[in-house]
Design a protein around this motif. Structure first.
Motif, PDB file in Angstrom:
ATOM      1  N   LYS A 129      30.421  14.313  37.232  1.00  0.00           N
ATOM      2  CA  LYS A 129      31.382  14.293  36.128  1.00  0.00           C
ATOM      3  C   LYS A 129      31.962  12.901  35.894  1.00  0.00           C
ATOM      4  O   LYS A 129      32.622  12.665  34.874  1.00  0.00           O
ATOM      5  CB  LYS A 129      32.526  15.291  36.399  1.00  0.00           C
ATOM      6  CG  LYS A 129      33.442  15.546  35.196  1.00  0.00           C
ATOM      7  CD  LYS A 129      32.698  16.129  34.009  1.00  0.00           C
ATOM      8  CE  LYS A 129      33.612  16.532  32.864  1.00  0.00           C
ATOM      9  NZ  LYS A 129      34.140  15.388  32.110  1.00  0.00           N
ATOM     10  N   GLY A 130      31.708  11.962  36.811  1.00  0.00           N
ATOM     11  CA  GLY A 130      32.150  10.594  36.572  1.00  0.00           C
ATOM     12  C   GLY A 130      33.151  10.038  37.563  1.00  0.00           C
ATOM     13  O   GLY A 130      33.593   8.894  37.428  1.00  0.00           O
ATOM     14  N   THR A 131      33.529  10.836  38.563  1.00  0.00           N
ATOM     15  CA  THR A 131      34.448  10.352  39.587  1.00  0.00           C
ATOM     16  C   THR A 131      33.752   9.285  40.431  1.00  0.00           C
ATOM     17  O   THR A 131      32.600   9.446  40.817  1.00  0.00           O
ATOM     18  CB  THR A 131      34.905  11.517  40.482  1.00  0.00           C
ATOM     19  OG1 THR A 131      35.540  12.505  39.655  1.00  0.00           O
ATOM     20  CG2 THR A 131      35.887  11.055  41.532  1.00  0.00           C
ATOM     21  N   LYS A 132      34.448   8.194  40.721  1.00  0.00           N
ATOM     22  CA  LYS A 132      33.845   7.049  41.402  1.00  0.00           C
ATOM     23  C   LYS A 132      33.810   7.261  42.915  1.00  0.00           C
ATOM     24  O   LYS A 132      34.751   7.779  43.504  1.00  0.00           O
ATOM     25  CB  LYS A 132      34.609   5.765  41.072  1.00  0.00           C
ATOM     26  CG  LYS A 132      34.675   5.449  39.573  1.00  0.00           C
ATOM     27  CD  LYS A 132      33.295   5.323  38.955  1.00  0.00           C
ATOM     28  CE  LYS A 132      33.364   4.983  37.464  1.00  0.00           C
ATOM     29  NZ  LYS A 132      32.003   4.991  36.845  1.00  0.00           N
ATOM     30  N   VAL A 133      32.721   6.765  43.527  1.00  0.00           N
ATOM     31  CA  VAL A 133      32.543   7.012  44.958  1.00  0.00           C
ATOM     32  C   VAL A 133      33.509   6.207  45.826  1.00  0.00           C
ATOM     33  O   VAL A 133      33.795   6.611  46.955  1.00  0.00           O
ATOM     34  CB  VAL A 133      31.088   6.733  45.389  1.00  0.00           C
ATOM     35  CG1 VAL A 133      30.147   7.744  44.758  1.00  0.00           C
ATOM     36  CG2 VAL A 133      30.666   5.313  45.059  1.00  0.00           C
ATOM     37  N   LYS A 134      34.023   5.088  45.329  1.00  0.00           N
ATOM     38  CA  LYS A 134      34.992   4.322  46.125  1.00  0.00           C
ATOM     39  C   LYS A 134      36.236   5.154  46.404  1.00  0.00           C
ATOM     40  O   LYS A 134      36.688   5.262  47.550  1.00  0.00           O
ATOM     41  CB  LYS A 134      35.378   3.026  45.400  1.00  0.00           C
ATOM     42  CG  LYS A 134      34.362   1.906  45.508  1.00  0.00           C
ATOM     43  CD  LYS A 134      34.917   0.620  44.910  1.00  0.00           C
ATOM     44  CE  LYS A 134      33.945  -0.536  45.093  1.00  0.00           C
ATOM     45  NZ  LYS A 134      34.485  -1.795  44.525  1.00  0.00           N
ATOM     46  N   GLY A 135      36.800   5.735  45.364  1.00  0.00           N
ATOM     47  CA  GLY A 135      37.987   6.558  45.531  1.00  0.00           C
ATOM     48  C   GLY A 135      37.710   7.820  46.322  1.00  0.00           C
ATOM     49  O   GLY A 135      38.557   8.296  47.085  1.00  0.00           O
TER      50      GLY A 135
END
Length: 327
Positions: free
Chosen positions: A81-87
């Protein structure tokens, strides 16, 4: 060379993006599994390795305004869905730079900026939340659609039936997406229900029930696209059942005594969604081996950067312990 580009509405770049997203999901899961084994991630986790095509395919038709709700096995849904892997990595390591400031962990990642309403550790709890979000969309005429991800085990919970009934009665813009990986926590789905297919349960509520190969990302995307269009035009919900397979156990403490190692090897060898889609793109001339190697390196770099970011992030202050507990 096949006529894949003539058979699908997706461009070559979109097709390669689907493959890349699946690779990111698997790499992320393999990395957090490694960190868990090193004692850097506490608690437990539920990995979706082997199910990458369901998350990516289901999110392909969605806009950033559309919403998803997830479950305990939700890393793939978040990334798709677009959530970033860093966070996400920071969240799993309990750092304040995580999406929930280190308080949610693996089973509760949320990112409202991209329409990710959050994962949930309670089986089937995401379905009524998704129905509520869909009701908001309809009443306020916001135009977004909600996709609710859940597993086969959740289809036996009361919340599943209540959610489908209410969504059907009110023609809500929601897609119920069941990832049927054939097993609940400790037994086969065949031992837990008498119906042939979970999708058959849609008939009880007067909504379409669709079965799709969950390891074929394009088939998943096509089925979800039709369901999203139906929801967006006011025709109500659809129940999609995607047949797939988790390579790992239910959780990190699962010895997998309910299935054979031979069965697992067969699924890895013959039904790997990433390998299947890569081969499809190579045969179609959409992808080259060099491009795939570049993608692998890019994914590896992204994971290294995520781990470095998470490990260098600050631990939450003790004073923040009781903050953000209630909305």
């Amino acid at each position: 060379m096949t006529n894949l580009l003539k058979e699908t509405s997706h461009t070559s770049e979109q097709l390669k993006k689907m493959l890349y997203d699946m690779m990111v999901i698997r790499s992320f899961e393999e990395m957090v599994e490694k960190l868990f084994q090193q004692g850097k991630i506490h608690g437990t986790m539920h990995l979706c390795i082997g199910q990458e095509a369901t998350a990516v395919g289901a999110c392909v038709p969605l806009t950033i305004e559309d919403k998803i709700t997830s479950n305990h096995r939700g890393h793939g849904h978040s990334i798709a869905k677009g959530t970033k892997v860093k966070g996400m990595m920071a969240e799993l390591l309990g750092k304040e730079t995580g999406y929930c400031k280190g308080k949610g962990g693996s089973m509760h990642i949320a990112d409202l900026d991209v329409g990710n309403l959050g994962a949930n550790g309670i089986v089937a709890a995401g379905l009524p939340l998704g129905v509520g979000a869909a009701l908001t969309s309809k009443m306020k005429k916001l135009g977004y659609v909600v996709v609710c991800f859940f597993g086969d085990g959740a289809s036996n919970e009361g919340a599943f039936h209540e959610a489908l009934n209410l969504a059907a009665v009110w023609d809500l813009p929601v897609v119920f997406f069941c990832e049927n990986n054939l097993y609940g926590m400790s037994a086969s789905i065949k031992e837990m229900t008498r119906v042939e297919n979970i999708a058959d349960r849609g008939a009880a509520y007067g909504i379409p029930g669709v079965i799709v190969d969950g390891n074929d990302v394009l088939a998943v995307a096509e089925a979800t696209q039709k369901a999203v269009e139906r929801a967006r035009t006011g025709e109500g919900p659809t129940l999609i059942e995607a047949h797939t397979y988790r390579w790992r156990g239910h959780s990190r403490s699962d010895a997998r005594k309910y299935r054979t190692r031979e069965e697992e090897k067969e699924w890895r060898k013959m039904r790997d969604p990433i390998a299947l889609f890569k081969e499809q793109l190579l045969k179609a001339g959409v992808l080259t081996e060099d491009e795939f190697s570049d993608m692998e390196q890019q994914v590896a770099n992204e994971m290294d950067e995520a781990v470095e970011f998470a490990e260098n992030s600050k631990e939450p202050d003790l004073e923040t312990l009781m903050k953000d507990i209630f909305a």
